[in-house]
Scaffold this motif. Structure first.
Motif, PDB file in Angstrom:
ATOM      1  N   VAL A  81       1.303  -0.960  -0.052  1.00 12.55           N
ATOM      2  CA  VAL A  81      -0.416   0.041   0.347  1.00 12.55           C
ATOM      3  C   VAL A  81       0.672   1.136   0.034  1.00 12.55           C
ATOM      4  N   HIS A  82       0.949   1.433  -1.090  1.00 12.28           N
ATOM      5  CA  HIS A  82       1.761   3.217  -0.808  1.00 12.28           C
ATOM      6  C   HIS A  82       1.173   4.152  -1.359  1.00 12.28           C
ATOM      7  N   SER A  83       1.076   4.713   0.329  1.00  6.64           N
ATOM      8  CA  SER A  83       0.008   5.618   1.040  1.00  6.64           C
ATOM      9  C   SER A  83       1.255   7.055   0.200  1.00  6.64           C
ATOM     10  N   THR A  84      -0.094   8.410   0.445  1.00  4.63           N
ATOM     11  CA  THR A  84       0.677   9.566  -0.218  1.00  4.63           C
ATOM     12  C   THR A  84       0.650  10.353   0.966  1.00  4.63           C
ATOM     13  N   PHE A  85       1.797  10.234   2.023  1.00  6.18           N
ATOM     14  CA  PHE A  85       2.847  11.564   3.205  1.00  6.18           C
ATOM     15  C   PHE A  85       2.882  12.194   2.776  1.00  6.18           C
ATOM     16  N   LYS A  86       2.444  13.563   3.302  1.00  9.45           N
ATOM     17  CA  LYS A  86       3.416  14.894   3.219  1.00  9.45           C
ATOM     18  C   LYS A  86       2.942  15.580   4.144  1.00  9.45           C
ATOM     19  N   ALA A  87       4.164  16.262   4.389  1.00 11.33           N
ATOM     20  CA  ALA A  87       4.091  17.221   5.736  1.00 11.33           C
ATOM     21  C   ALA A  87       3.508  18.247   5.768  1.00 11.33           C
ATOM     22  N   GLY A  88       2.774  19.121   6.286  1.00  7.20           N
ATOM     23  CA  GLY A  88       2.013  20.339   5.967  1.00  7.20           C
ATOM     24  C   GLY A  88       2.855  21.553   5.957  1.00  7.20           C
ATOM     25  N   PRO A  89       2.817  22.274   5.362  1.00  5.30           N
ATOM     26  CA  PRO A  89       3.436  23.461   4.940  1.00  5.30           C
ATOM     27  C   PRO A  89       4.088  24.793   6.086  1.00  5.30           C
ATOM     28  N   VAL A  90       3.213  24.621   7.470  1.00  2.00           N
ATOM     29  CA  VAL A  90       2.691  25.399   8.128  1.00  2.00           C
ATOM     30  C   VAL A  90       3.783  24.371   9.628  1.00  2.00           C
ATOM     31  N   THR A  91       2.577  23.663  10.181  1.00  2.00           N
ATOM     32  CA  THR A  91       3.336  22.499  10.607  1.00  2.00           C
ATOM     33  C   THR A  91       4.035  21.781  10.356  1.00  2.00           C
ATOM     34  N   TRP A  92       4.542  21.035   9.736  1.00  2.00           N
ATOM     35  CA  TRP A  92       5.485  20.283   9.222  1.00  2.00           C
ATOM     36  C   TRP A  92       4.404  19.053   9.710  1.00  2.00           C
ATOM     37  N   ARG A  93       3.342  19.244  10.355  1.00  2.00           N
ATOM     38  CA  ARG A  93       2.491  17.467  10.641  1.00  2.00           C
ATOM     39  C   ARG A  93       2.706  16.727   9.365  1.00  2.00           C
ATOM     40  N   CYS A  94       2.882  15.979   9.457  1.00  2.00           N
ATOM     41  CA  CYS A  94       3.157  14.573   8.736  1.00  2.00           C
ATOM     42  C   CYS A  94       1.028  13.903   8.556  1.00  2.00           C
ATOM     43  N   ALA A  95       0.567  14.055   7.167  1.00  2.00           N
ATOM     44  CA  ALA A  95      -0.789  13.667   7.054  1.00  2.00           C
ATOM     45  C   ALA A  95      -0.612  12.231   5.871  1.00  2.00           C
ATOM     46  N   ALA A  96      -1.476  11.856   5.670  1.00  6.59           N
ATOM     47  CA  ALA A  96      -1.171  10.993   4.598  1.00  6.59           C
ATOM     48  C   ALA A  96      -3.354  10.427   4.063  1.00  6.59           C
ATOM     49  N   GLU A  97      -3.225  10.842   2.277  1.00  5.81           N
ATOM     50  CA  GLU A  97      -3.804  10.502   1.405  1.00  5.81           C
ATOM     51  C   GLU A  97      -3.541  10.005   0.889  1.00  5.81           C
ATOM     52  N   ASP A  98      -5.451   9.029   0.624  1.00 10.51           N
ATOM     53  CA  ASP A  98      -5.536   8.229  -1.365  1.00 10.51           C
ATOM     54  C   ASP A  98      -4.147   6.443  -0.704  1.00 10.51           C
TER      55      ASP A  98
END
Length: 337
Positions: A230-247
């Motif tokens: 499963v290759h989820s799309t992880f990315k870091a928020g531009p303001v807080t750098w909090r990591c989020a995942a989608e799809d």
């Protein structure tokens, strides 16, 4: 215009270029010369922004250090996470989806027997002239139908109405509205018992349906990937750098669904959490001495914040069975510390 720089074209021409770019069906459908000119002008503005920002960053060495020591490494880690993916036990996931389907079917069959026929709508049956009247049949209860659930609970069973839909024309049957009515069960002795059985069935059915959707999304993602992961799309928020995942969003999966991820042979999963990381960093950077004292004392900062909002004493409100109160995040403000 935002950085107070104007290249060799004026604002009017810039607006024209932007309008043309919006109208392009795709970059490949535009002549190479036109694409090159547009890209060149974009790059020129980017260079000017970089010059201004570089000069500003030279005056804030701590910010540059934070960026190099944290943001750059986090970006590299996110890229690596996206590439590696998560190994999924596909067979176990398929079995889990089938098991959830069986559970949903069992709830559905139970509700069909619990709700009396007189509460259901009669089926419309077409018959030719002269044919005898067919035996009366009733429409089955659809647990996924918000309209039917609303009719059965509030019109047929006569349960108290509360929250309405956003349009305001129907009674809401979202989870909060149903839990509110379910909590009033002891205060409604005259209400038909099947109505509360229906509420519990609807809530459980929705929970299982949502969980089944999570599992099926994981199976699809793993089946369509090049390596079965499963290759989820992880990315870091531009303001807080909090990591989020989608799809798919693997961070928000229920625990029993996360168990479908299995570590490869010779590896193991490690779980860790840093409690109060954001507010601890805020206290250190402020610096806010009173908040840092509370951190050193081991206080629950979210609970402290909630007590400040509600006007409670920190130790006066009973906590949950595990000794931890259920509170969420709040805005940063020293008036509660």
């Amino acid at each position: 215009r935002a950085v107070n720089y104007t290249p060799w074209w004026g604002d009017d021409e810039g607006d024209l270029w932007h309008q043309r770019w919006i109208e392009w069906p795709s970059m490949s459908a535009v002549e190479k010369a036109e694409r090159a000119a547009y890209a060149g002008k974009d790059a020129w503005v980017g260079i000017q922004v970089a010059r201004i920002e570089s000069e500003r960053l030279r005056r804030t060495p701590n910010l540059v250090k934070t960026y190099k020591d944290l943001a750059v490494w986090q970006a590299r880690g996110v890229v690596e996470m996206n590439g590696i993916g998560l190994p999924l036990d596909i067979e176990a996931a398929i079995a889990r989806a089938l098991f959830l389907s069986v559970e949903m079917a069992q709830i559905d069959r139970r509700i069909q027997t619990v709700v009396p026929d007189e509460a259901k709508k009669p089926k419309k049956v077409r018959r030719r002239k002269g044919e005898p009247e067919p035996p009366l049949e009733y429409e089955p209860v659809s647990l996924g139908s918000y309209v039917q659930t609303s009719r059965l609970l509030f019109q047929v069973a006569g349960l108290p109405k509360g929250k309405t839909t956003p349009k305001g024309d129907k009674e809401s049957t979202d989870i909060f509205a149903l839990l509110r009515v379910l909590g009033m069960k002891s205060a409604l002795p005259d209400a038909p018992p099947w109505a509360f059985d229906l509420i519990e069935g609807v809530l459980k059915h929705r929970e299982l349906e949502k969980k089944k959707g999570y599992v099926e999304a994981l199976v699809d993602a793993a089946s369509l990937s090049h390596d079965g992961r499963v290759h989820s799309t992880f990315k870091a928020g531009p303001v807080t750098w909090r990591c989020a995942a989608e799809d798919p969003n693997v961070q928000q999966l229920p625990l029993d669904v996360k168990e479908l991820f299995v570590a490869p042979t010779g590896w193991t999963f490690v779980k860790f959490d840093i409690s109060g990381l954001e507010v601890g960093g805020l206290a250190d950077q402020a610096p806010e001495q009173k908040l840092m004292q509370r951190i050193r004392a081991g206080e629950d900062l979210h609970w402290r914040h909630a007590c400040g909002i509600m006007g409670w004493e920190y130790d006066s409100v009973p906590k949950d069975a595990d000794g931890k109160p259920n509170t969420g995040f709040g805005p940063a403000g020293p008036f509660f510390w």
